[in-house]
Scaffold this motif. Structure first.
Motif, mmCIF file in Angstrom:
data_model
loop_
_atom_site.group_PDB
_atom_site.id
_atom_site.type_symbol
_atom_site.label_atom_id
_atom_site.label_comp_id
_atom_site.label_asym_id
_atom_site.label_seq_id
_atom_site.Cartn_x
_atom_site.Cartn_y
_atom_site.Cartn_z
ATOM 1 N N ALA A 163 26.169 28.905 50.057
ATOM 2 C CA ALA A 163 25.480 30.016 49.399
ATOM 3 C C ALA A 163 24.752 30.906 50.407
ATOM 4 N N ASP A 164 24.222 30.285 51.484
ATOM 5 C CA ASP A 164 23.487 31.054 52.485
ATOM 6 C C ASP A 164 24.398 31.725 53.501
ATOM 7 N N ALA A 165 25.649 31.281 53.578
ATOM 8 C CA ALA A 165 26.551 31.855 54.581
ATOM 9 C C ALA A 165 26.865 33.302 54.230
ATOM 10 N N PRO A 166 26.895 34.183 55.221
ATOM 11 C CA PRO A 166 27.219 35.603 54.933
ATOM 12 C C PRO A 166 28.671 35.744 54.512
ATOM 13 N N ARG A 167 28.896 36.528 53.476
ATOM 14 C CA ARG A 167 30.243 36.757 52.993
ATOM 15 C C ARG A 167 30.861 37.952 53.716
ATOM 16 N N PRO A 168 32.145 37.885 54.012
ATOM 17 C CA PRO A 168 32.785 39.025 54.687
ATOM 18 C C PRO A 168 32.796 40.246 53.788
ATOM 19 N N THR A 169 32.413 41.360 54.358
ATOM 20 C CA THR A 169 32.387 42.608 53.599
ATOM 21 C C THR A 169 33.720 43.325 53.733
ATOM 22 N N ARG A 170 34.125 43.993 52.685
ATOM 23 C CA ARG A 170 35.357 44.769 52.727
ATOM 24 C C ARG A 170 35.063 46.203 52.288
ATOM 25 N N ARG A 171 35.833 47.094 52.793
ATOM 26 C CA ARG A 171 35.642 48.508 52.481
ATOM 27 C C ARG A 171 36.211 48.800 51.099
ATOM 28 N N ARG A 172 35.396 49.385 50.248
ATOM 29 C CA ARG A 172 35.813 49.702 48.894
ATOM 30 C C ARG A 172 36.034 51.192 48.736
ATOM 31 N N SER A 173 37.022 51.512 47.966
ATOM 32 C CA SER A 173 37.234 52.920 47.637
ATOM 33 C C SER A 173 36.247 53.340 46.563
ATOM 34 N N TRP A 174 36.152 54.656 46.324
ATOM 35 C CA TRP A 174 35.193 55.132 45.318
ATOM 36 C C TRP A 174 35.621 54.739 43.915
#
Length: 423
Positions: A163-174
């Motif tokens: 739960a504390d581990a950072p999740r990978p972020t992904r680029r989202r379109s609008w």
């Protein structure tokens, strides 16, 4: 019918009409066209739903019975006025502390979990460890040992770390961002966004429909570090716990009769049985055993791992007629299993209890009486003063010994006594 047809076919036509996105401008045009058609689909969907609700309400109003005459209403009114006062009863939270605790102690696990859904005050009370420790002990006490509690604590630590581990972020379109704020959670945009993201839907619990099980309503879900959470994880089969299984692989395999092996088990509440997962036997992969009944499962009586030799502390006490368990494995690569036997007499002893001196001998005779006389598995001897693992690749290796101290342990082993003597 026409709106429903449009709702079901518009998304498909969208993909045919909009050109593929090969350039940035084409991609923007494609997304705008998709958005426009999806908005039209949503409007048609909700307009159809609103029209259906209006028609159902009109049908209910037209079929409603007429109001009673004033005289009849006057006669019914006093009785109806008394009903709320009589049905109000005594508020549960107004009970004294000890009385309320006593009431909660009498509830079953399913009722206690349902009571936790009533309000915040009852949720805190119904999640108390003191209440759930009793239920845990009554149902799971004879199959859970110290090793199971340690693994549960390790599981909680792993959950906290994930739960504390950072999740990978992904680029989202609008379009994805618009889907986050879209008010209709059942829309195609919302579903498309969930499928593209990292969201994993939680399994729907069917516990409420089963007797003696715990429903899992979201508002009353217990904190993960409570006994109630452990009970629920066991009941719902979400936690594999270490235990030991008598007579593993009961599918006609007589090689494990009157033995008990380490395994990890998961409970199935619909069948009230377990699935046992055994460790590998040398190079052979581990096996799973389905349909394991409660009477075949026990908590490990000692903390010795299956690959280690148990330190025998009862050798000086062993006398003929004593019941014991002994570690045995086929070769050095196999884990130990526990096997049941009885201490026998020396060959020079006639078995007379008044004349017997077998308990003074340096060697202890171990008998496995479910094997026929003359069988190589019927008898073996071990040193009383210098006991260590003994054996070979032919007859296997005998390890540590544990004397059975109670009649319950002995009767449990005797329940699995084979109908026919083994060779």
């Amino acid at each position: 019918m026409l709106p429903l047809l449009l709702i079901s076919t518009l998304p498909a036509f969208t993909l045919l009409l909009v050109p593929p996105a090969t350039k940035a401008c084409c991609k923007l045009a494609r997304e705008l066209a998709l958005l426009a058609l999806l908005l039209a689909t949503e409007l048609l969907r909700h307009a159809t739903a609103a029209g259906t609700k209006e028609r159902e309400r009109g049908a209910r109003m037209s079929s409603a019975p007429s109001k009673p005459r004033p005289a009849a209403a006057a006669l019914v009114a006093p009785a109806e006025a008394e009903t709320p006062a009589a049905a109000a009863g005594f508020p549960l939270l107004d009970l004294p502390e000890l009385a309320l605790d006593r009431v909660l102690e009498e509830l079953s696990p399913a009722s206690l979990a349902a009571m936790a859904c009533v309000c915040a005050a009852l949720r805190d009370r119904c999640s108390a460890d003191a209440l759930w420790e009793r239920h845990l002990r009554l149902k799971w006490g004879h199959v859970l040992g110290a090793a199971a509690r340690k693994e549960w604590e390790a599981e909680l630590g792993g959950r906290a770390a994930r739960a504390d581990a950072p999740r990978p972020t992904r680029r989202r379109s609008w379009v994805d961002l618009l889907a986050c704020a879209w008010p209709f959670s059942s829309s195609w945009i919302g579903c498309r966004w969930l499928l593209k993201g990292d969201h994993t839907p939680a399994p729907v619990s069917a516990v409420a429909a089963e007797p003696n099980t715990i429903p899992a309503p979201a508002p009353a879900a217990p904190p993960t570090d409570t006994v109630a959470a452990w009970y629920r994880a066991l009941e719902c089969g979400e936690f594999w716990f270490p235990a030991q299984v008598y007579n593993r692989e009961q599918d006609g395999h007589v090689g494990f009769v009157l033995s008990c092996y380490d395994a990890h088990l998961r409970y199935h509440r619909r069948t009230d049985t377990f699935t046992a997962r055994y460790p590998p036997l040398g190079r052979k992969p581990g096996k799973e055993d389905d349909g394991v009944q409660w009477n075949r499962v026990r908590a490990p009586p000692v903390s010795t791992p299956a690959q280690e030799l148990h330190a025998s502390d009862c050798m000086e006490e062993l006398r003929p007629g004593d019941h014991f368990e002994i570690q045995w494995r086929k070769n050095k690569d196999f884990p130990y299993g526990w096997w049941y036997g009885v201490v026998g007499h020396q060959e020079s002893c006639n078995g007379n209890e008044h004349m017997c001196r077998c308990h003074q001998d340096d060697m202890v005779v171990l008998e496995f009486q479910h094997y026929a006389p003359g069988s190589r598995w019927r008898q073996t001897t071990v040193s009383r003063k210098d006991h260590r693992e003994k054996g070979d690749e032919t007859d296997g290796f005998y390890g540590g010994i544990r004397k059975l101290q109670t009649k319950d342990e002995i009767s449990t082993w005797r329940r699995f006594w084979p109908v026919d003597v083994l060779n």
